[in-house]
Enzyme design. Structure first.
Site, short mmCIF file in Angstrom:
data_model
loop_
_atom_site.label_atom_id
_atom_site.label_comp_id
_atom_site.label_asym_id
_atom_site.label_seq_id
_atom_site.Cartn_x
_atom_site.Cartn_y
_atom_site.Cartn_z
N ARG A 122 31.27 62.95 33.10
CA ARG A 122 31.08 63.73 31.87
C ARG A 122 29.95 63.12 31.06
O ARG A 122 29.45 62.05 31.40
CB ARG A 122 32.37 63.73 31.04
N ASN A 160 32.07 65.18 21.49
CA ASN A 160 33.19 64.23 21.57
C ASN A 160 32.63 62.83 21.78
O ASN A 160 31.79 62.63 22.66
CB ASN A 160 34.12 64.55 22.74
N GLU A 161 33.06 61.89 20.97
CA GLU A 161 32.61 60.51 21.10
C GLU A 161 31.13 60.48 21.46
O GLU A 161 30.74 59.95 22.52
CB GLU A 161 33.45 59.76 22.13
N GLU A 318 42.02 59.71 18.15
CA GLU A 318 42.61 59.33 19.45
C GLU A 318 43.11 57.90 19.40
O GLU A 318 42.42 57.02 18.88
CB GLU A 318 41.54 59.32 20.55
N TRP A 326 41.52 52.81 32.08
CA TRP A 326 40.15 52.35 32.32
C TRP A 326 39.97 50.84 32.23
O TRP A 326 38.85 50.35 32.20
CB TRP A 326 39.18 53.07 31.37
N GLU A 366 41.77 60.83 34.66
CA GLU A 366 42.63 60.26 33.63
C GLU A 366 44.11 60.55 33.86
O GLU A 366 44.91 60.50 32.94
CB GLU A 366 42.16 60.76 32.25
N HIS A 369 46.45 57.89 32.63
CA HIS A 369 46.37 57.54 31.20
C HIS A 369 47.59 58.14 30.51
O HIS A 369 47.93 59.30 30.74
CB HIS A 369 45.08 58.15 30.61
C1 GAL Z 1 38.10 58.51 24.96
C2 GAL Z 1 37.73 59.96 25.21
C3 GAL Z 1 38.90 60.75 25.72
C4 GAL Z 1 39.61 60.00 26.81
C5 GAL Z 1 40.05 58.66 26.28
C6 GAL Z 1 40.83 57.85 27.28
O1 GAL Z 1 36.99 57.69 25.00
O2 GAL Z 1 37.24 60.57 24.04
O3 GAL Z 1 38.42 61.99 26.19
O4 GAL Z 1 38.74 59.83 27.87
O5 GAL Z 1 38.92 57.93 25.90
O6 GAL Z 1 41.20 56.59 26.75
#
Ligand code: GAL
Length: 657
Positions: A122, A160-161, A318, A326, A366, A369
């Site tokens: 992404r 996003n981010e 978030e 990760w 993910e 996660h």
């Molecule tokens: C952030 C991201 C999310 C998801 C998350 C996982 O950096 O905005 O989409 O990937 O991490 O921890």
């Protein structure tokens, strides 16, 4: 950027009583339609009030160039609205679809080594690509037009981010934009040559066209070129934010615009400089383990985010309910962690507690996660903790909108010092700016002292004590400001490798710590960093690593708080304090770590009359944060702590009025 500033801030477009928002990223496109009904049922059970929608939905919304499919999103928006759940709608530009990168591979980022970052993950887009920008803005316009009046829409979530994976792009587009940025900054190439010190190593430019991003070079690239490229890269993404925002403001002026920052996670974005670009500040935070200071780091992040928000409410966009996917090893949270982590953010001003993500994915990178609704389903400890947290947030609704109460101590946080102090070809490459700042924060928490983490541009004058660890980049105005602060009775504490360079990364001459030398009343002729494993003991029982200085005390009024006992500097001053009228300027010349700093903090801030607001038996064990008339007491330990209001369970949080 401070509590006293007048930057207009807007919260969600929503009628009704003030409340703390609760929710997650919601990715319904990953699931069959039938699952959505289960989703909203469980969301209601958990007390979800808001979701972020369509963050990675570009390929689904625009499956072919210029052809839109909004039917599924209409359906999701309507369903959420019918269930009383608001939507923070993403502009969906974070991950370009395959048709776009196939047609226009020239939007793909390029690394310093010249490698292309291909599609397949992404955020594979160049921040400065005009082609990408055009396609992204067309999508933003289409979305804003379609959903402007949708009753579920309460905020816009830009991209996003921004910069999470693509901040440093060395492509030809970046080169063109970098030159334009430099031309704007310097006006003419002579000024740039001067700022970059290009007389060194035959780097003098005769035209802006000759300039490149700091691509992989034969040796250390020009340090000021590196610094300017960092400034430029942060600005380039800020420009992208502004471009999307302009369309949103044009079409939906009553809907606030935000984008999720990563204030501790992403060094490259100068968020102090971004904070005024959004209607309300949002942040993402993940606990990185193993780390004995993990929860202090969470608190530090929340604290700084709150200061970026001017002390007013901000949005935790978030964090995780449990494990992430990760890290090399991803351990789940322990009982109590979920609530403690969430409520610590609330303690520092978050009026929204959201997670990545609502329902744990079955497929994709993910899938391991954690989420609010785990693979195990609603019959799970995670979902029960989530539901319990939703209940607590409803109980805490009276907090909504309340402003943080400033502390007496400010820790100065400076993005440019972070960037420059860690560049290459320095006395040591072991300096870790963020860790040094965090160590001071932990040391204050260990002493039961409340502190704010304040960006350099913030209202520094509001504090009785300012701690400025590794304040490496000190332009003349900042030196003057800190001098005025001390002369008007403030107490400044700074450390090794501070005051060394100006805004062009040029050394202040005449001896270190350059711009702060006179204020501190000391002079250092040579740096004396320590080799790995070497230590220097001080005569007050603490031990330094990483760095020492050969300090000459120059001003007669300077008090030596501690001297080196061992090592090359034995018998020289290690920690000094210069009284200046009612104020003082102190210097700590070595890295003491959180433990060592905790031992010296009382001698450094005691003279300023700052004392803990906690009773002695709670200091260190409990963290205190204050929002209006609410006091948050956070158990920093894994043991129960007795409070006047009853036992605070391990990792527990008590809110008292
Ligand atoms: C952030 C991201 C999310 C998801 C998350 C996982 O950096 O905005 O989409 O990937 O991490 O921890």
């Amino acid at each position: 950027m401070t509590i006293s500033d007048n930057t207009p801030r807007r919260w969600l477009r929503r009628a009704g009583e003030a409340r703390l928002e609760f929710g997650a990223d919601y990715n319904p496109e990953q699931w069959p339609r039938a699952v959505w009904d289960d989703d909203v049922r469980a969301m209601r059970e958990a007390g979800v009030t808001i979701v972020s929608l369509a963050i990675f939905s570009w390929a689904r919304l625009e499956p072919r160039d210029g052809e839109y499919d909004f039917a599924w999103l209409d359906d999701a928006m309507d369903l959420l609205h019918a269930n009383g759940i608001s939507v923070d709608l993403a502009t969906a530009t974070a991950s370009p679809p395959p048709w776009l990168t196939t047609k226009h591979p020239e939007i793909l980022p390029v690394t310093a080594e010249g490698n292309t970052l291909w599609p397949g993950a992404r955020q594979h887009w160049r921040p400065t690509s005009p082609v990408f920008r055009g396609h992204a803005l067309r999508l933003v316009r289409a979305l804003a037009t379609r959903y402007a009046d949708h009753p579920a829409l309460v905020a816009w979530h830009v991209n996003n981010e921004l910069g999470c994976h693509n901040v440093y792009d060395y492509s030809d587009d970046a080169a063109v934009a970098f030159r334009a940025w430099l031309q704007e900054r310097y006006g003419d190439v002579a000024a740039l040559n001067d700022a970059w010190g290009t007389a060194f190593w035959s780097q003098q430019y005769s035209d802006f066209e000759e300039i490149l991003p700091p691509r992989l070079a034969a040796s250390h690239p020009n340090p000021t070129q590196q610094l300017d490229f960092k400034r430029f890269s942060s600005d380039a993404l800020k420009e992208h934010l502004r471009a999307e925002r302009a369309i949103l403001r044009e079409l939906t002026p009553d809907v606030p615009v935000t984008t999720n920052f990563m204030v501790m996670g992403m060094k490259p974005m100068n968020y102090a400089d971004w904070a005024d670009e959004v209607d309300f500040v949002s942040n993402d935070h993940y606990v990185v383990l193993p780390n004995p200071q993990a929860r202090d780091e969470l608190s530090f992040s929340a604290n700084l985010t709150g200061m970026l928000a001017g002390g007013r409410p901000w949005f935790l966009m978030e964090h995780s309910t449990s494990a992430v996917n990760w890290q090399p090893v991803n351990v789940p949270k322990r009982p109590g962690d979920l609530a403690r982590d969430s409520l610590t953010h609330v303690a520092y001003g978050a009026d929204a507690v959201c997670f990545f993500q609502w329902r744990q994915s079955r497929a994709g990178a993910e899938k391991y996660h954690s989420a609010m609704l785990p693979h195990a389903g609603t019959e799970s400890a995670v979902f029960r903790s989530v539901t319990e947290l939703g209940r607590r947030l409803r109980e805490l609704a009276p907090l909504a909108g309340s402003v943080r109460t400033l502390a007496a101590v400010g820790i100065v946080f400076d993005w440019e010092s972070w960037w420059v102090s860690e560049q290459d070809s320095h006395p040591t490459d072991r300096v870790r700016y963020r860790q040094e700042a965090l160590d001071w924060y932990t040391a204050l928490l260990d002493n039961g002292i409340r502190a704010d983490v304040v960006p350099t541009g913030g209202d520094l004058e509001a504090y009785r004590v300012l701690i400025a660890p590794v304040l490496h980049v000190v332009p003349a105005e900042l030196a003057a400001r800190l001098t005025r602060f001390v002369e008007s009775g403030g107490h400044l504490v700074t450390t090794y490798f501070s005051g060394i360079v100006d805004e062009n990364d040029h050394v202040w001459l005449g001896g270190y710590p350059g711009a702060l030398r006179d204020l501190l009343g000391i002079r250092i002729e040579e740096f004396a960093p320590l080799l790995d494993g070497d230590t220097a003991e001080l005569d007050n029982g603490v031990t330094g690593t990483l760095w020492t200085d050969r300090i000459d005390v120059v001003a007669p009024e300077v008090e030596v708080i501690a001297r080196y006992k061992t090592g090359e500097q034995a018998s020289r001053a290690a920690i000094t304090r210069r009284p200046v009228g009612e104020g003082s300027a102190s210097y700590v010349s070595t890295r003491l770590g959180a433990g060592g700093l905790a031992a010296v903090v009382p001698s450094l801030i005691g003279p300023a009359g700052v004392v803990s607001e906690l009773p002695p038996e709670l200091r260190g064990r409990v963290e205190l944060a204050v929002r209006g008339d609410h006091r948050f007491l956070i158990n920093r330990t894994d043991e129960p702590v007795e409070l006047p209001s009853g036992t605070l369970e391990p990792r527990g949080v008590r809110v008292v009025t």
